[in-house]
Scaffold this motif. Sequence first.
Motif, PDB file in Angstrom:
ATOM      1  N   UNK A 106       1.449  15.043  18.929  1.00 42.39           N
ATOM      2  CA  UNK A 106       2.261  14.048  17.896  1.00 42.39           C
ATOM      3  C   UNK A 106       2.368  12.665  19.191  1.00 42.39           C
ATOM      4  N   UNK A 107       3.155  12.035  20.350  1.00 37.87           N
ATOM      5  CA  UNK A 107       3.061  11.048  20.614  1.00 37.87           C
ATOM      6  C   UNK A 107       2.300  10.697  21.221  1.00 37.87           C
ATOM      7  N   UNK A 108       1.281  10.802  21.126  1.00 39.26           N
ATOM      8  CA  UNK A 108      -0.143  10.128  20.964  1.00 39.26           C
ATOM      9  C   UNK A 108      -0.880   8.788  19.299  1.00 39.26           C
ATOM     10  N   UNK A 109      -0.288   9.768  18.224  1.00 43.63           N
ATOM     11  CA  UNK A 109      -0.062  10.108  17.016  1.00 43.63           C
ATOM     12  C   UNK A 109       0.822   8.704  16.395  1.00 43.63           C
TER      13      UNK A 109
ATOM     14  N   UNK B 181       2.881   6.887   7.497  1.00 46.94           N
ATOM     15  CA  UNK B 181       2.912   5.488   6.812  1.00 46.94           C
ATOM     16  C   UNK B 181       3.839   5.370   5.394  1.00 46.94           C
ATOM     17  N   UNK B 182       3.984   6.546   4.182  1.00 45.35           N
ATOM     18  CA  UNK B 182       4.759   6.262   3.166  1.00 45.35           C
ATOM     19  C   UNK B 182       6.123   6.715   3.845  1.00 45.35           C
ATOM     20  N   UNK B 183       6.381   7.277   5.009  1.00 49.95           N
ATOM     21  CA  UNK B 183       7.624   7.530   5.601  1.00 49.95           C
ATOM     22  C   UNK B 183       7.976   5.934   6.107  1.00 49.95           C
ATOM     23  N   UNK B 184       7.374   4.760   6.496  1.00 50.33           N
ATOM     24  CA  UNK B 184       7.600   3.708   6.742  1.00 50.33           C
ATOM     25  C   UNK B 184       7.979   2.648   5.313  1.00 50.33           C
ATOM     26  N   UNK B 185       7.364   3.044   4.429  1.00 49.04           N
ATOM     27  CA  UNK B 185       7.927   2.926   3.023  1.00 49.04           C
ATOM     28  C   UNK B 185       8.719   3.014   2.569  1.00 49.04           C
TER      29      UNK B 185
ATOM     30  N   UNK C 269      -5.496  20.106   9.524  1.00 48.80           N
ATOM     31  CA  UNK C 269      -4.786  18.900  10.856  1.00 48.80           C
ATOM     32  C   UNK C 269      -6.403  18.324  11.154  1.00 48.80           C
ATOM     33  N   UNK C 270      -6.066  17.097  11.576  1.00 44.88           N
ATOM     34  CA  UNK C 270      -7.441  15.873  12.018  1.00 44.88           C
ATOM     35  C   UNK C 270      -8.099  15.851  10.935  1.00 44.88           C
ATOM     36  N   UNK C 271      -7.278  15.392   9.878  1.00 44.93           N
ATOM     37  CA  UNK C 271      -7.723  14.778   8.358  1.00 44.93           C
ATOM     38  C   UNK C 271      -6.698  13.577   8.245  1.00 44.93           C
ATOM     39  N   UNK C 272      -6.683  12.768   8.890  1.00 44.52           N
ATOM     40  CA  UNK C 272      -5.071  11.750   9.176  1.00 44.52           C
ATOM     41  C   UNK C 272      -4.006  12.256   8.115  1.00 44.52           C
ATOM     42  N   UNK C 273      -3.832  13.514   8.189  1.00 46.97           N
ATOM     43  CA  UNK C 273      -2.384  13.601   6.855  1.00 46.97           C
ATOM     44  C   UNK C 273      -1.004  13.199   7.265  1.00 46.97           C
ATOM     45  N   UNK C 274      -0.602  12.880   8.974  1.00 46.84           N
ATOM     46  CA  UNK C 274      -0.195  12.650   9.669  1.00 46.84           C
ATOM     47  C   UNK C 274       0.177  11.254   9.485  1.00 46.84           C
ATOM     48  N   UNK C 275      -0.964  10.587   9.044  1.00 48.50           N
ATOM     49  CA  UNK C 275      -0.580   9.020   9.721  1.00 48.50           C
ATOM     50  C   UNK C 275      -0.448   8.787   8.293  1.00 48.50           C
ATOM     51  N   UNK C 276      -0.899   9.335   7.260  1.00 50.05           N
ATOM     52  CA  UNK C 276      -0.966   8.661   5.379  1.00 50.05           C
ATOM     53  C   UNK C 276       0.746   9.436   5.522  1.00 50.05           C
ATOM     54  N   UNK C 277       1.629  10.262   6.554  1.00 49.43           N
ATOM     55  CA  UNK C 277       2.741  10.798   5.998  1.00 49.43           C
ATOM     56  C   UNK C 277       3.694   9.715   7.462  1.00 49.43           C
TER      57      UNK C 277
ATOM     58  N   UNK D 215       0.256   5.668  18.371  1.00 52.93           N
ATOM     59  CA  UNK D 215      -1.107   4.538  17.315  1.00 52.93           C
ATOM     60  C   UNK D 215      -0.798   3.688  16.290  1.00 52.93           C
ATOM     61  N   UNK D 216       1.056   4.683  15.490  1.00 55.45           N
ATOM     62  CA  UNK D 216       1.394   3.629  14.133  1.00 55.45           C
ATOM     63  C   UNK D 216       2.427   2.831  14.532  1.00 55.45           C
ATOM     64  N   UNK D 217       2.051   2.409  16.269  1.00 56.43           N
ATOM     65  CA  UNK D 217       2.957   1.198  16.236  1.00 56.43           C
ATOM     66  C   UNK D 217       4.960   1.661  16.736  1.00 56.43           C
ATOM     67  N   UNK D 218       4.938   2.802  17.195  1.00 54.88           N
ATOM     68  CA  UNK D 218       6.280   3.908  17.147  1.00 54.88           C
ATOM     69  C   UNK D 218       6.117   2.926  19.179  1.00 54.88           C
TER      70      UNK D 218
END
Length: 176
Positions: free
Chosen positions: A139-142, A115-119, A105-113, A145-148
Motif C-alpha cells: 500500500x505504501x507504493x500505491x 480516485x473516488x475517495x479524493x472526489x 488484487x492487481x487489477x487497479x481496484x485500489x487505485x480506482x477507490x 503513486x497516487x500523489x500522497x
Amino acid sequence: MNESITVRRVGANEASGYVEALADVLIDCVEGGASISFMLPISRATAIEFWTRVMHGIARDERILLVAENAEGHVLGTVQIVTDQPENQPHRADVAKMLVARRARRRGIAQRLLIAADEAARAAGKSVLVLDTVTGGDAERLYERAGWQRVGVVPNYALMPDGTFCGTTFFHKQLA
C-alpha cells in the motif's frame, strides 16, 4: 481479466444491505495478513459488528463508504472517508480501511477507490486527507503513486494479525 468494475458511494438507506459482503472482504484481508485493526482468528461476528458500526456512522453523516463491485454486484473492495473531525479541522478527513479482496488484487481496484475517495472528499468540502498504512507494505507504493506525501514512520505502532509488531507510515494529501 477484462471484468467490469464499478466504484460507487453507498448511501445510508442501502448500507445495511452491504454488511455481509463487506464482512467477507474484511475477513479475507485479515486472513491474508493485513494489519487493519483486527487479529487472527477473526470471527464473522466481529466483522459484522465492525461493519454495523460503520453503517451507523454513515447514517450520522460521519463517514463516506465507497465500494468496488463487479458486474454481478459482488463487492471486491472498499474504502472509507471519515469526515467527522474536531471543530478546528473541518477541512480534513481520514482515509480508512482500504480493503481489496485477495482474489481481486492487481487489477487497479485500489487505485480506482483512491480516485473516488479524493472526489468524495472534495465534494464533502475536504481539502486535506490523512491515512496510515503498514510500513514496507504494498500500500505504501500505491499511495505514493497516487500523489500522497509520506510524513513519517512510527516503529512498533500496531500488531499484524499474527501478533508480530509492525511499523506504520503516515501520509497526507492536499486536495486542489
